[in-house]
Design an enzyme around this catalytic site. Structure first.
Site, PDB file in Angstrom:
ATOM      1  N   ARG A  38       0.878  -1.174   0.032  1.00 36.57           N
ATOM      2  CA  ARG A  38       0.024  -0.030  -0.075  1.00 36.57           C
ATOM      3  C   ARG A  38       0.878   1.283   0.003  1.00 36.57           C
ATOM      4  O   ARG A  38       0.319   2.299  -0.505  1.00 36.57           O
ATOM      5  CB  ARG A  38      -0.973   0.107   1.055  1.00 36.57           C
ATOM      6  CG  ARG A  38      -2.104  -0.907   1.063  1.00 36.57           C
ATOM      7  CD  ARG A  38      -3.067  -1.106   2.158  1.00 36.57           C
ATOM      8  NE  ARG A  38      -2.461  -1.082   3.654  1.00 36.57           N
ATOM      9  CZ  ARG A  38      -2.208  -2.241   4.346  1.00 36.57           C
ATOM     10  NH1 ARG A  38      -2.462  -3.493   4.031  1.00 36.57           N
ATOM     11  NH2 ARG A  38      -1.539  -2.138   5.570  1.00 36.57           N
ATOM     12  N   GLU A  53       6.562  -8.153  16.373  1.00 36.14           N
ATOM     13  CA  GLU A  53       5.514  -8.639  17.824  1.00 36.14           C
ATOM     14  C   GLU A  53       5.367 -10.052  17.648  1.00 36.14           C
ATOM     15  O   GLU A  53       5.202 -10.929  18.794  1.00 36.14           O
ATOM     16  CB  GLU A  53       4.585  -7.819  18.153  1.00 36.14           C
ATOM     17  CG  GLU A  53       3.338  -7.884  17.281  1.00 36.14           C
ATOM     18  CD  GLU A  53       3.422  -6.631  16.165  1.00 36.14           C
ATOM     19  OE1 GLU A  53       2.444  -6.387  15.374  1.00 36.14           O
ATOM     20  OE2 GLU A  53       4.462  -5.979  15.982  1.00 36.14           O
TER      21      GLU A  53
END
Length: 175
Positions: free
Chosen positions: A62, A99
């Site tokens: 994007r 993460e």
């Protein structure tokens, strides 16, 4: 939410995507409006018009949408930063932690020169890991990292802190 309230109306909230507990900020409605896109591109360019930017680097996928538009509006070149194995030329690679695991970005080894002033553009700043990895690639190219521009910043995830001391500009910020 702070920033351009007109553009905020083009950001759709998708609860529990891509997993339960996540509120995804969907930019698709913004992409579908020529006026909103023009406003977003101008908002991304604004602070950088007199910064001597010579190339815009953007992160797959994007980020490419906005990065290419910003490069065109600033009258400079475009550098695609891609996932591994997508570039056909000699590439620099940077692996980084997320993460939930690791990821990797690559850039052509000849994408910038030492006198280039690079602006990194992406759609969303979340935890900052991907943008920080892109910055590492720019530094390894020997170019000057001038700053970062994002359409949306999720301020509650503190991604901006991972990009310091770089200059970070976001059109919309959700705290």
């Amino acid at each position: 939410m702070s920033g351009n309230h007109e553009l905020a109306s083009y950001i759709r909230d998708i609860p529990d995507f891509p997993k339960p507990g996540i509120l995804f900020k969907d930019i698709t409605p913004l992409l579908q409006s020529a006026d909103a896109m023009a406003t977003a591109v101008e908002g991304l360019c604004g602070p950088w018009r007199d910064a001597g930017i010579t190339r815009v680097a953007a992160i797959e996928a994007r980020g490419f949408i906005f990065g290419a538009c910003v490069a065109s509006a600033l009258g400079c070149g475009f550098i695609p930063i891609r996932k591994p194995g997508k570039l056909p030329w000699d590439a620099l690679r940077h692996e980084y932690s997320l993460e939930y695991g690791t990821d990797c970005l690559e850039v052509h080894s000849d994408a910038a020169r030492s006198d280039d002033r690079i602006l990194i553009v992406d759609d969303v700043l979340a935890t900052g890991g991907t943008a920080a990895a892109a910055a590492q690639l720019v530094v390894r190219l020997g170019a000057q990292l001038t700053g970062f521009a994002f359409v949306v910043e999720l301020g509650f995830l503190s991604g901006r802190e991972r990009l310091e001391p770089g200059t970070v500009h976001s059109i919309l910020k959700y705290d």
